[in-house]
Design an enzyme around this catalytic site. Structure first.
Site, PDB file in Angstrom:
ATOM      1  N   GLY A  45      -8.603  -7.168   4.682  1.00  0.00           N
ATOM      2  CA  GLY A  45      -9.195  -7.178   5.773  1.00  0.00           C
ATOM      3  C   GLY A  45      -8.405  -7.627   6.986  1.00  0.00           C
ATOM      4  O   GLY A  45      -8.992  -7.886   8.082  1.00  0.00           O
ATOM      5  N   MET A  47      -5.677  -6.470   8.451  1.00  0.00           N
ATOM      6  CA  MET A  47      -4.969  -5.672   9.430  1.00  0.00           C
ATOM      7  C   MET A  47      -6.001  -4.441   9.551  1.00  0.00           C
ATOM      8  O   MET A  47      -7.097  -4.332   8.931  1.00  0.00           O
ATOM      9  CB  MET A  47      -3.697  -5.119   8.943  1.00  0.00           C
ATOM     10  CG  MET A  47      -2.859  -6.218   8.323  1.00  0.00           C
ATOM     11  SD  MET A  47      -2.257  -7.263   9.889  1.00  0.00           S
ATOM     12  CE  MET A  47      -1.015  -6.060  10.671  1.00  0.00           C
ATOM     13  N   HIS A  72     -16.100  -8.112   2.350  1.00  0.00           N
ATOM     14  CA  HIS A  72     -14.927  -9.171   2.830  1.00  0.00           C
ATOM     15  C   HIS A  72     -15.360 -10.635   2.128  1.00  0.00           C
ATOM     16  O   HIS A  72     -14.528 -11.199   1.716  1.00  0.00           O
ATOM     17  CB  HIS A  72     -15.196  -8.957   4.492  1.00  0.00           C
ATOM     18  CG  HIS A  72     -14.150 -10.067   4.922  1.00  0.00           C
ATOM     19  ND1 HIS A  72     -14.130 -11.503   5.194  1.00  0.00           N
ATOM     20  CD2 HIS A  72     -12.774  -9.978   5.458  1.00  0.00           C
ATOM     21  CE1 HIS A  72     -13.198 -11.825   5.573  1.00  0.00           C
ATOM     22  NE2 HIS A  72     -12.271 -10.841   5.730  1.00  0.00           N
ATOM     23  N   SER A  99      10.980 -43.636 -12.583  1.00  0.00           N
ATOM     24  CA  SER A  99      10.086 -42.722 -12.293  1.00  0.00           C
ATOM     25  C   SER A  99      10.023 -42.430 -10.636  1.00  0.00           C
ATOM     26  O   SER A  99       9.888 -43.538  -9.917  1.00  0.00           O
ATOM     27  CB  SER A  99       8.727 -43.294 -12.831  1.00  0.00           C
ATOM     28  OG  SER A  99       7.623 -42.274 -12.216  1.00  0.00           O
ATOM     29  N   ASN A 113       5.409 -40.280  -3.254  1.00  0.00           N
ATOM     30  CA  ASN A 113       4.420 -40.657  -2.202  1.00  0.00           C
ATOM     31  C   ASN A 113       5.058 -41.477  -1.210  1.00  0.00           C
ATOM     32  O   ASN A 113       5.056 -41.346   0.128  1.00  0.00           O
ATOM     33  CB  ASN A 113       3.086 -41.063  -2.659  1.00  0.00           C
ATOM     34  CG  ASN A 113       2.285 -40.327  -3.796  1.00  0.00           C
ATOM     35  OD1 ASN A 113       2.513 -39.221  -3.580  1.00  0.00           O
ATOM     36  ND2 ASN A 113       1.679 -40.842  -4.416  1.00  0.00           N
ATOM     37  N   ARG A 116      -3.766  -1.245  -5.792  1.00  0.00           N
ATOM     38  CA  ARG A 116      -3.044  -2.550  -6.190  1.00  0.00           C
ATOM     39  C   ARG A 116      -3.477  -3.450  -7.238  1.00  0.00           C
ATOM     40  O   ARG A 116      -4.557  -3.198  -7.545  1.00  0.00           O
ATOM     41  CB  ARG A 116      -3.302  -3.225  -4.593  1.00  0.00           C
ATOM     42  CG  ARG A 116      -4.643  -3.566  -4.373  1.00  0.00           C
ATOM     43  CD  ARG A 116      -4.870  -3.916  -2.989  1.00  0.00           C
ATOM     44  NE  ARG A 116      -6.220  -4.410  -2.619  1.00  0.00           N
ATOM     45  CZ  ARG A 116      -6.997  -4.363  -1.681  1.00  0.00           C
ATOM     46  NH1 ARG A 116      -6.006  -4.526  -0.517  1.00  0.00           N
ATOM     47  NH2 ARG A 116      -8.122  -4.561  -1.196  1.00  0.00           N
ATOM     48  N   TYR A 141      10.067 -35.525 -17.480  1.00  0.00           N
ATOM     49  CA  TYR A 141       8.628 -35.310 -17.392  1.00  0.00           C
ATOM     50  C   TYR A 141       7.981 -35.241 -16.061  1.00  0.00           C
ATOM     51  O   TYR A 141       8.816 -35.943 -14.964  1.00  0.00           O
ATOM     52  CB  TYR A 141       7.696 -36.339 -18.163  1.00  0.00           C
ATOM     53  CG  TYR A 141       7.971 -37.525 -17.700  1.00  0.00           C
ATOM     54  CD1 TYR A 141       6.851 -38.172 -16.579  1.00  0.00           C
ATOM     55  CD2 TYR A 141       8.976 -38.524 -18.178  1.00  0.00           C
ATOM     56  CE1 TYR A 141       6.926 -39.448 -16.322  1.00  0.00           C
ATOM     57  CE2 TYR A 141       8.820 -39.893 -17.533  1.00  0.00           C
ATOM     58  CZ  TYR A 141       7.914 -40.265 -16.671  1.00  0.00           C
ATOM     59  OH  TYR A 141       8.182 -41.530 -16.290  1.00  0.00           O
ATOM     60  N   ARG A 188      -3.354   3.219   8.537  1.00  0.00           N
ATOM     61  CA  ARG A 188      -3.334   1.976   8.094  1.00  0.00           C
ATOM     62  C   ARG A 188      -2.131   1.243   8.087  1.00  0.00           C
ATOM     63  O   ARG A 188      -0.939   1.348   7.780  1.00  0.00           O
ATOM     64  CB  ARG A 188      -3.711   2.247   6.479  1.00  0.00           C
ATOM     65  CG  ARG A 188      -5.052   2.930   6.453  1.00  0.00           C
ATOM     66  CD  ARG A 188      -5.204   3.178   4.829  1.00  0.00           C
ATOM     67  NE  ARG A 188      -6.159   4.347   4.441  1.00  0.00           N
ATOM     68  CZ  ARG A 188      -7.292   4.141   4.179  1.00  0.00           C
ATOM     69  NH1 ARG A 188      -7.930   2.647   4.211  1.00  0.00           N
ATOM     70  NH2 ARG A 188      -8.148   4.989   4.207  1.00  0.00           N
ATOM     71  N   CYS A 190       6.199 -39.097 -10.403  1.00  0.00           N
ATOM     72  CA  CYS A 190       4.684 -39.645 -10.601  1.00  0.00           C
ATOM     73  C   CYS A 190       4.041 -39.744  -9.112  1.00  0.00           C
ATOM     74  O   CYS A 190       2.760 -40.080  -9.295  1.00  0.00           O
ATOM     75  CB  CYS A 190       4.427 -41.059 -11.383  1.00  0.00           C
ATOM     76  SG  CYS A 190       5.057 -42.283 -10.425  1.00  0.00           S
ATOM     77  N   LYS A 242       1.068  -1.136   0.059  1.00  0.00           N
ATOM     78  CA  LYS A 242      -0.196  -0.051  -0.156  1.00  0.00           C
ATOM     79  C   LYS A 242       0.754   1.384   0.065  1.00  0.00           C
ATOM     80  O   LYS A 242       0.806   2.095  -0.572  1.00  0.00           O
ATOM     81  CB  LYS A 242      -0.961  -0.158   1.103  1.00  0.00           C
ATOM     82  CG  LYS A 242      -2.007   0.744   1.242  1.00  0.00           C
ATOM     83  CD  LYS A 242      -2.935   0.426   2.242  1.00  0.00           C
ATOM     84  CE  LYS A 242      -3.773  -0.726   2.270  1.00  0.00           C
ATOM     85  NZ  LYS A 242      -4.482  -1.099   3.493  1.00  0.00           N
TER      86      LYS A 242
HETATM   87  C1  PEP Z   1       4.347 -43.027  -4.953  1.00  0.00           C
HETATM   88  O1  PEP Z   1       4.654 -43.955  -4.233  1.00  0.00           O
HETATM   89  O2  PEP Z   1       4.716 -41.944  -5.252  1.00  0.00           O
HETATM   90  C2  PEP Z   1       3.377 -43.575  -6.283  1.00  0.00           C
HETATM   91  C3  PEP Z   1       3.169 -42.960  -7.261  1.00  0.00           C
HETATM   92  O3  PEP Z   1       2.895 -45.028  -6.220  1.00  0.00           O
HETATM   93  P1  PEP Z   1       1.665 -45.036  -5.186  1.00  0.00           P
HETATM   94  O4  PEP Z   1       1.029 -43.883  -4.629  1.00  0.00           O
HETATM   95  O5  PEP Z   1       0.537 -45.804  -5.918  1.00  0.00           O
HETATM   96  O6  PEP Z   1       2.171 -45.731  -3.960  1.00  0.00           O
END
Ligand code: PEP
Ligand code: MG
Length: 883
Positions: free
Chosen positions: A106, A108, A469, A774, A778, A353, A861, A97, A841, A27
């Protein structure tokens, strides 16, 4: 950075915007910049952001050096406006302000009309020739100051105001007389003295110091802290404070105040969009207490609204305002969100802004601005936040579906949502935490509602305009919102909502259409969104820049089609176990897993083979020559074992064994930690016939294609090279058999997932066998952090709250830990096999911050859910542009 405690702007101050937003706050920097380009900005000064940290380090005290500098800042304003702070004859009033580096709507607190006391109010009355206005300003000031600085409840003052109106037999504030307001000021001062045990501060300098301290203090308020957490704003940034000459929009019929966007923030249309109120102060527009009028005649006519537009009532000022808008857009090269005030026919710009906007508007504005020559294509690609595309990809209401509209409000934020009514933020959070989808219904929202708004699928308010708001925050969060639905009445006692003749209880289901403002009874079906031409244009620009390819995680033909439609360049992960969730197949898979030995498994695999082959053939057909990575079976056992009696009966039938025998087998297979148990390639190592069947299905399906793809066969949860060698041998042997039967060969690849820390550490040795990696981030996150994917939800939020992990590491890659394992595996893998194909992945493959990180590692990728493909395409382009 120069250690200036007070930075003046406006009047004859030297340009200071070069100090930047980090120092002056958004601001403050914009005010300095507007003043520098010659716009009519009320003069003032900024106390820079570093002072906020000094205030907190000193235990909530303003630095002495700042106190010594405040008179200098005030002197600048006094000289520019020709009035003196605290002068009973000709008083200067100021606003105070907050303003952090990024806008926190909203969040501050603001104090207006500061500098009023019993003497100066009379001076203001004389100078303005309007004693009623002077006392109205004074009572507003006391209430605001008491609320924001002294921490008193604003209801105390509102109650007094209501009583006064009842007593005088009027309903509107504007019907109160000068004498009423003077009496009210007396009452307000008594309330303050009674509640605090000391009188209201009448010394203007003490008022100013109190307000500045309160702005700094509010940086650490709970609502600001929640907002920062939700928006990744670091605590150490701090807020600046802007002290500025007051301009009055409530000096009669030639005065007004308003807010405007230079383009429509919902659609992006190039047309002035905003609201104003005659004879009002700024907070009247934002608070939604009086219903504002449109700025332009066209908007008023389109809405069929009664009140005259500013274009009609103040044509001269409107013209000047339009010119200012054009100038500001050219200067900032972006759509602006502007606050302005007209004091007795004279226009002042209070704030500008970058305007918050819906995803649709963001795309249109970016594309239009390229066409208008304001920005280049690269800039357009950089401007659109990939995460907002999610809004566009959300479903809308099926126009053919029956709908029973029970109320209508303003179409404040697009998208459609159904859910259970909840009446407060805490209940929204509680129910959402239990997995319920909820709609937050409020009279109007305030910053205290942020957490509840975030937890809700949609927001409905009874009061408030398009810039209230609720509307602004919901648009920023991408939540559908209907605001100002005057036809609904909320009864907090009985916890019910009345809409026409309907009385709904908390927990009853409603549907909101944020695009039309309609509120409907029950759940209304939705349809998938259609993407606009601007979307395709921006995506095409993004694709020109990105180096990362984007694939999708999909296994059903329908998902593969969606993936292609969104521009996926292949399948990065087909989870074959997901192909078996179908009710008529799950029994076979269970029978396969539970079979006592290879002989018992053989007939079941024989039944599964044609099903798998048909699935793969369909997938290859949809993907038509694009690369497809198929992962061999990886079933965490707990997801696949029979649960109910009926499941046992079905499996018993499929495998020809007794239910009792099956139960014994299930007991044998029971695992303490299924996620670390007999899954992934461990299944293939112990039951190679399963992987052989799958390989056969894949290759036979590929051979059926007119233009056969190059199947990428992926082995999961590998920790050692020997595991992969064994599995590759199974694949290769099966391939030889299939090719011999077919009388021809096709190329195929065998690779692995990197999902375990050990695999990352020995990636060089694994890469001697693997033709591609890959990253299954997870599992790699689960195993590196030692946090179970299935149990994390219970405590992970606390971990993020306490800053142990900056974000949920299952959403955004833990770059410092898991990320380093990925980096190491990339280096070691490519060291052993320079042409090793690399992808990711895990869920992180669709997360913009994680995409930025892996782009830097030189992956080929990312692969993500089909619906996130456009997000990944844009994020990948931005990563490339950032290099
Ligand atoms: C992972 O473990 O990142 C994965 C893609 O396999 P899953 O989620 O099927 O275990
Ligand atoms: Mg995995």
């Amino acid at each position: 950075m120069p250690d200036r405690l007070v930075v003046p702007f406006g009047g004859n101050a030297a340009p200071a915007h070069w100090l930047g937003k980090a120092h002056l706050g958004g601001k403050g920097a914009n005010l300095c910049e507007m003043a520098a380009i010659g716009l009519p900005v009320p003069p003032g000064f900024v106390i820079p952001t570093p002072v906020c940290a000094r205030y907190h380090e000193a235990g909530g005290r303003l630095p002495e050096a700042l106190l010594a500098k405040l008179p200098e800042g005030l002197a600048h304003i006094e000289a520019a406006v020709g009035a003196r702070f605290g002068d009973p004859a000709n008083p200067l009033l100021v606003s105070v302000r907050s303003g952090a580096r990024v806008s926190m709507p909203g969040m501050m607190d603001t104090v207006l009309n500061l500098g009023l006391n019993r003497e100066t109010v009379e001076g203001l009355a004389r100078r303005s020739g309007n004693r009623r206005f002077a006392y109205d300003s004074f009572r507003r000031f006391i209430q605001m100051y008491a609320d924001v600085v002294l921490g008193l409840d604003h209801y105390l003052f509102e109650d007094a105001l209501e009583l006064m109106k009842d007593d005088r037999g009027v309903t509107l504030d504007t019907a109160l007389t000068e004498a009423d307001l003077e009496a009210l000021v007396g009452q307000y001062l008594e309330i303050v003295a009674k509640e605090r045990g000391e009188p209201f501060p009448m010394d203007p300098m003490a008022q100013l110091e109190g307000a500045v301290a309160a702005v700094f203090g509010s940086w650490r308020s709970e609502r600001a802290t929640v907002y920062r957490r939700l928006n990744d704003i670091p605590e150490e940034w701090g807020t600046a404070v802007t002290v500025q000459a007051m301009i009055f929009g409530n000096m009669g019929e030639t005065s007004a105040t308003g807010v405007a966007f230079t383009r429509d923030p919902a659609t992006g249309e190039r047309a002035i969009y905003g609201e104003y109120l005659v004879n009002a102060q700024g907070e009247d527009v934002v608070a939604g207490i009086r219903t504002p009028q449109y700025l332009t005649k066209a908007a008023r006519e389109r809405a069929g609204a009664a009140g005259a537009s500013m274009e009609e009532t103040m044509p001269e000022v409107f013209k000047e305002l339009s010119q200012v808008f054009t100038l500001l857009e050219r200067h900032y090269r972006d759509m602006q969100d502007i606050e302005f005030t007209v004091q007795e026919g004279r226009l002042f710009i209070l704030q500008t802004r970058s305007g918050k906007r819906t995803a649709r508007a963001a795309l249109r504005i970016a594309c239009d601005m390229v066409a208008e020559g304001l920005i280049g294509e690269d800039e357009a690609v950089r401007r659109v936040d990939p995460a907002v595309l999610d809004q566009l990809l959300h479903p809308t209401l099926d126009p053919k579906a029956e709908r029973q509209v029970i109320a209508t409000g303003l179409p404040a934020s697009p998208g459609a949502a159904s859910g259970a009514i909840v009446l407060d933020s805490a209940e929204a959070e509680r129910r959402a935490g239990l997995g319920e989808t909820v709609i937050l219904v409020r009279v109007e929202t305030s910053p205290e509602d942020i957490a509840g708004m975030h937890a809700a699928r949609g927001i409905l308010t009874a009061r408030g305009g398009m810039t209230s708001h609720a509307a602004v925050v919901a648009r920023g969060m991408g939540r559908p919102c209907v605001s100002g639905a005057g036809g609904i009445a909320i009864d907090p006692e009985t916890r019910t909502v009345r809409a026409g003749s309907h009385v709904l209880k908390e927990g009853d289901i409603i549907t909101l259409d944020g695009a039309t403002g309609e509120v409907m009874l029950g759940e209304v079906p939705t349809i998938e969104p259609e993407l606009s031409g601007d979307f395709a244009t921006l995506m095409a620009w993004a694709d020109r820049h990105r180096r990362l390819k984007v694939r999708a995680n999909a296994e059903t033909p329908a998902d593969c089609r969606v993936a292609r439609q969104f521009g996926a360049e292949g399948i990065g992960l087909a989870r074959t176990e997901h192909m078996f969730f179908d009710p008529d197949r799950i029994g076979l898979v269970r029978a396969m897993i539970l079979a006592a030995d290879e002989a018992a498994r053989a007939p079941i695999l024989a039944r599964l083979l044609p099903l798998q082959r048909a699935d793969f053939a369909e997938m290859f057909a949809v993907m038509a020559g694009l690369p497809v990575t198929i992962r061999l079976l990886d079933p965490p056992l707990h997801e696949f074992l029979p649960q109910r009696e009926a499941d046992y009966a079905e499996v018993a039938e499929a495998s020809g064994v007794s239910v009792a025998g099956l139960k014994r087998r299930v007991a044998e297979l029971h695992e303490m930690n299924p996620m670390l148990g007999h899954r992934g390639c461990r299944l293939g190592v112990t039951y190679p016939d399963i992987y052989a069947m799958q390989t056969r299905a894949i290759l036979e399906a590929a051979l059926q294609q007119a233009d056969p793809p190059v199947p990428e066969i992926m082995i999961p949860l590998v920790a050692t090279r020997r595991e992969l060698d064994l599995m590759k041998a199974v694949v290769d042997e099966t391939a030889e058999a299939v090719f011999a039967e077919a009388g021809r060969r096709i190329p195929y690849l065998v690779g692995t997932m990197i999902e375990l820390p050990r695999a990352a550490l020995v990636a060089d040795s694994i890469a001697e066998t693997a033709e591609f990696f890959s990253f299954g981030t997870n599992d790699l996150t689960q195993t590196t952090l030692g946090i179970s994917r299935d149990d994390a939800a219970r405590f992970l939020a606390t971990y993020v709250e306490k800053g142990i992990y900056p974000k949920d590491p299952f959403v955004t890659l833990d770059v410092d830990g898991v990320g380093q394992l990925v980096r190491l595996a990339v280096e070691r893998g490519r060291g052993a096999r320079p042409d090793l194909k690399l992808g990711i992945c895990g869920e992180h493959g669709g997360d913009p911050a994680s995409i930025r990180f892996v782009a830097g590692l030189g992956l080929d990728y990312v692969s993500c859910s089909p619906w996130r493909v456009p997000i990944a395409r844009l994020a990948a382009a931005q990563a490339a542009l950032a290099d």
